[in-house]
Write a protein that holds these residues in place. Structure first.
Motif, PDB file in Angstrom:
ATOM      1  N   LYS A 472      11.075  45.575   1.634  1.00  0.00           N
ATOM      2  CA  LYS A 472      10.732  45.092   2.977  1.00  0.00           C
ATOM      3  C   LYS A 472       9.545  44.154   2.966  1.00  0.00           C
ATOM      4  O   LYS A 472       9.457  43.233   3.783  1.00  0.00           O
ATOM      5  CB  LYS A 472      10.443  46.290   3.888  1.00  0.00           C
ATOM      6  N   ASP A 473       8.590  44.397   2.044  1.00  0.00           N
ATOM      7  CA  ASP A 473       7.367  43.584   2.041  1.00  0.00           C
ATOM      8  C   ASP A 473       7.438  42.382   1.099  1.00  0.00           C
ATOM      9  O   ASP A 473       6.442  41.687   0.892  1.00  0.00           O
ATOM     10  CB  ASP A 473       6.156  44.440   1.668  1.00  0.00           C
ATOM     11  N   LYS A 475       7.725  38.850  -0.168  1.00  0.00           N
ATOM     12  CA  LYS A 475       7.488  37.526   0.434  1.00  0.00           C
ATOM     13  C   LYS A 475       7.885  36.386  -0.518  1.00  0.00           C
ATOM     14  O   LYS A 475       8.213  35.285  -0.078  1.00  0.00           O
ATOM     15  CB  LYS A 475       6.002  37.364   0.790  1.00  0.00           C
ATOM     16  N   LYS A 503      15.788  32.347   1.882  1.00  0.00           N
ATOM     17  CA  LYS A 503      15.084  31.560   2.907  1.00  0.00           C
ATOM     18  C   LYS A 503      15.370  32.108   4.302  1.00  0.00           C
ATOM     19  O   LYS A 503      14.466  32.185   5.156  1.00  0.00           O
ATOM     20  CB  LYS A 503      15.507  30.099   2.803  1.00  0.00           C
ATOM     21  N   LYS A 504      16.628  32.518   4.545  1.00  0.00           N
ATOM     22  CA  LYS A 504      16.996  33.090   5.835  1.00  0.00           C
ATOM     23  C   LYS A 504      16.227  34.381   6.114  1.00  0.00           C
ATOM     24  O   LYS A 504      15.978  34.731   7.261  1.00  0.00           O
ATOM     25  CB  LYS A 504      18.496  33.371   5.871  1.00  0.00           C
ATOM     26  N   ARG A 505      15.852  35.068   5.036  1.00  0.00           N
ATOM     27  CA  ARG A 505      15.144  36.339   5.182  1.00  0.00           C
ATOM     28  C   ARG A 505      13.628  36.153   5.138  1.00  0.00           C
ATOM     29  O   ARG A 505      12.879  37.124   5.084  1.00  0.00           O
ATOM     30  CB  ARG A 505      15.588  37.297   4.077  1.00  0.00           C
ATOM     31  N   GLY A 506      13.194  34.881   5.109  1.00  0.00           N
ATOM     32  CA  GLY A 506      11.766  34.597   5.111  1.00  0.00           C
ATOM     33  C   GLY A 506      11.102  34.801   3.757  1.00  0.00           C
ATOM     34  O   GLY A 506       9.886  35.013   3.681  1.00  0.00           O
ATOM     35  N   ILE A 507      11.897  34.729   2.681  1.00  0.00           N
ATOM     36  CA  ILE A 507      11.366  34.932   1.331  1.00  0.00           C
ATOM     37  C   ILE A 507      11.401  33.606   0.584  1.00  0.00           C
ATOM     38  O   ILE A 507      12.437  32.918   0.554  1.00  0.00           O
ATOM     39  CB  ILE A 507      12.195  35.995   0.566  1.00  0.00           C
ATOM     40  N   ARG A 508      10.300  33.230   0.001  1.00  0.00           N
ATOM     41  CA  ARG A 508      10.224  31.970  -0.739  1.00  0.00           C
ATOM     42  C   ARG A 508      10.759  32.183  -2.152  1.00  0.00           C
ATOM     43  O   ARG A 508      10.489  33.198  -2.793  1.00  0.00           O
ATOM     44  CB  ARG A 508       8.788  31.455  -0.780  1.00  0.00           C
TER      45      ARG A 508
END
Length: 719
Positions: A472-473, A475, A503-508
């Protein structure tokens, strides 16, 4: 390609000559029973085996680049030709057989010449060591089983494992106990002398004893088979009769034989070359085989091949060049011209024992044991290659061997080494989380190393590893691609899909540490936008900076480990839970303490060699003990402490310098502390805690040394 004739005789040393001549005579003597037996298996009279041991072996020596390999009439081609005659309904030693056999030899030579033109030697590049070892061992075991009936007074066996077992069983029903006793006695003597006096020519002694047994005790009258008598004279040259043979059959069998000759010879030659540290020209070896088989056809012989058993004998007796083959060919010619009389007195079981002994050394049991210990997958491949030759024959063995090599590559590529990486407090590098107890992931960051080229067969594993690691955390996901040298279009498309999903999940997502070749491939496959979008970075550090993660990094340390980092050190003891050594633990595993003790003894030995310690500067002292400069700070601190405990090992003349040496050790320890304060002050408390733990361990490991050191220190302080 420029041909090199008699290449193994270039820069020839005169000290090689006696060994080469002696080995050549041994090879010629041993070739008599082998060649005659295999000639009969192929369906022609035994004497043609001797004919095939003159001109073919000389032509092979002319072209060969192998220093050791011996050519001649051998098992696999003879068995194939004999089987072909049986399939065609042709009786052995009939006129039809005398036409077909040399015709097959001629076609085998022509096919080999075509293979030479087509650069077919590259086949060896696709065969791994386990496959090669299993293949050679399978052939050796097959030939040994062929020879066993001859020990019992029966003809040699033929075929694969089941047929060979039938031959052995049939021979056992009509066993000649005297024959078996002579054969086993000869085998035991040869093996015994090989161990006690490996250079002693026991093979010649055994043959002489065999002739003596025939002359004095007339063992032939008591059931012992002797070699056939041979008329004097060299063979007449001939052109094979291609009119009275089925050319389709002759050419087809010739192709089959050529493939076996090329594969078996190149595999065996490369095994011997690797073992004895010299190089081959594989392509020219095919030409040498082609020349040898054309020569065999010209003397009416069956196809000829590289002989593992005779090459093993050559290795045993120290042959250094193809002068051995030249000597063997000339010796055989002289035997045919002047000395054929003694051949008829040679007991077959005695000569069979010589052949079996040579083949026993060819079976690579040592490789099997090594593979079993280090790689079960490769061990099973070794066994499969060996049993395929033994049970299915050389042809299928070659095919299965090549397929197994490809299977090994696929297995390795589809299940590559890979790991998730983190950091150890106070260290700048990235460590495998599964192998380093005090390595922890950077909070919110996944660093994943994939150690194989990325392609359609393993990209699913790559994707699943990443997806299963996301929390969950999370990034940032960083790929350490330093071991990836290429990608295919399937992998490229999957990389793009993974990046888009993250990217859709906010992960680089970042691809790092790879060569410029990967960037070129990304552009070629149409996903160069990943570079423009900032997903491709040269280093892991650059990716972390781009993601806004700056040092000092926040490590994801479980609560139960937070206290451990402060109160526990990192040591390695095989019998304890404590792990304090870092570099040594990584390098030597369970042997870490043993290795650091060896380093200490090495340093003490260096101190023995110092003529005057007092004149040695502090810098020179540290430079001399270069072990220090390859260690981490914590490891070096333990090394220094262990050196102190071994000071009583110094020679008497250096005893007076002990105080100075201890002073230098203490100064070095002070420098370590200064280094930690300057670079990683957070590790200082850990160092102090580690020293306390180390003292407790040393009290248990070497109480006598600790007691002596404390006693000496007390005396020194009282001075």
């Amino acid at each position: 390609m420029k041909l090199s004739l008699f290449s193994t005789l270039r820069n020839y040393r005169k000290e090689y000559l006696l060994k080469d001549i002696f080995s050549g005579i041994i090879i010629a003597a041993v070739s008599i029973p082998i060649s005659m037996g295999y000639a009969q298996i192929s369906g022609i009279p035994a004497v043609y085996g001797l004919y095939g041991s003159v001109l073919p072996i000389l032509l092979f020596a002319l072209f060969s680049t192998s220093r050791q390999f011996i050519f001649g009439v051998d098992a696999a081609p003879a068995a194939i030709v004999g089987g072909a005659l049986s399939t065609l309904g042709i009786a052995a030693e009939s006129d039809a057989a005398m036409n077909y056999v040399p015709a097959i030899s001629l076609f085998a030579g022509l096919w080999l010449f075509l293979f030479f033109l087509l650069h077919a030697d590259r086949i060896v590049d696709f065969i791994s060591t386990p496959v090669m070892g299993g293949f050679i061992s399978g052939i050796a075991v097959t030939i040994i089983l062929m020879q066993i009936p001859k020990l019992m007074g029966s003809p040699a066996g033929s075929g694969e494992l089941l047929e060979l077992a039938e031959h052995i069983f049939a021979a056992a029903k009509n066993i000649s106990w005297l024959s078996l006793g002579m054969g086993l006695g000869a085998l035991i003597l040869i093996r015994l002398f090989k161990k006690l006096a490996p250079k002693f020519p026991m093979a010649i002694v055994i043959m002489a004893l065999g002739v003596l047994a025939t002359v004095v005790f007339h063992v032939d009258e008591k059931g012992v088979v002797l070699l056939q008598s041979v008329e004097r004279g060299l063979p007449a040259l001939m052109i094979p009769d291609l009119i009275n043979v089925d050319l389709t059959q002759a050419a087809g069998r010739g192709l089959m034989v050529a493939v076996v000759i090329m594969a078996e010879t190149l595999l065996a030659e490369n095994t011997f070359a690797f073992r004895n540290d010299y190089k081959l020209n594989d392509r020219q070896e095919i030409l040498a085989c082609a020349a040898g088989n054309v020569a065999a056809a010209a003397v009416g012989c069956c196809p000829v091949n590289g002989s593992i058993s005779r090459t093993s004998l050559n290795e045993q007796y120290g042959g250094k060049s193809q002068a051995v083959s030249i000597t063997a060919g000339i010796t055989m010619a002289l035997i045919l011209l002047f000395c054929t009389g003694f051949i008829g007195y040679l007991p077959v079981p005695v000569l069979t024992a010589i052949v079996i002994s040579a083949l026993m050394d060819v079976v690579e049991t040592h490789l099997a044991v090594r593979l079993f210990k280090v790689s079960r997958t490769e061990f099973y491949i070794f066994m499969a290659a060996g049993f395929s030759v033994l049970c299915l024959g050389t042809i299928y063995g070659v095919i299965i061997g090549i397929l197994l090599s490809f299977v090994a590559v696929i297995i390795k590529a589809t299940n590559p080494p890979r790991s998730f990486r983190g950091m150890i407090p106070g260290r700048d590098a990235y460590f495998d989380l599964s192998r380093n107890r005090y390595a922890y992931p950077i909070k919110g960051v996944i660093i994943y190393r994939f150690s194989e080229n990325l392609f359609f067969a393993n990209v699913k594993i790559f994707q699943e590893d990443i997806e299963n690691s996301i929390r969950k955390d999370t990034k940032v996901v960083i790929i350490d691609a330093s071991a990836i040298n290429s990608i295919d279009i399937t992998a490229a498309d999957r990389l793009e899909a993974i990046a888009a999903s993250l990217k859709k999940r906010g992960i680089r997502f970042y691809l790092t540490e790879h060569s410029t070749q990967i960037n070129e491939q990304l552009r070629q496959f149409g996903i160069g936008h990943m570079i423009k979008d900032g997903m491709v970075r040269r280093t892991i550090l650059a990716a972390l900076h781009d993601a806004g993660i700056e040092a000092p990094y926040e490590l994801d340390v479980p609560k139960e480990d937070e206290a451990k980092l402060l109160r526990r050190s990192i040591a390695f003891l095989p019998a304890e839970e404590e792990n304090t050594l870092e570099e040594f633990a990584w390098a030597f595993g369970d042997d870490a303490v043993k290795e650091i003790e060896e380093s200490v003894h090495h340093i003490i030995e260096q101190l023995h060699q110092i003529p005057d310690v007092k004149r040695l500067s502090e810098e020179g002292f540290e430079e001399l003990l270069d072990n220090w400069h390859s260690l981490g700070v914590l490891d070096e601190d333990e090394l220094l402490r262990r050196i102190e405990l071994h000071m009583d090992e110094l020679p008497e003349e250096l005893t007076s310098d002990r105080k100075l040496i201890l002073h230098l050790l203490e100064k070095r320890r002070g420098k370590l502390k200064e280094k930690i304060l300057a670079e990683h002050p957070e590790v200082l408390e850990r160092l102090e805690q580690r020293r306390k733990k180390l003292e407790e361990r040393l009290e248990k490991q070497n109480p006598e040394a600790v007691r002596k050191w404390k006693h000496w220190k007390e005396e020194h302080l009282n001075e």
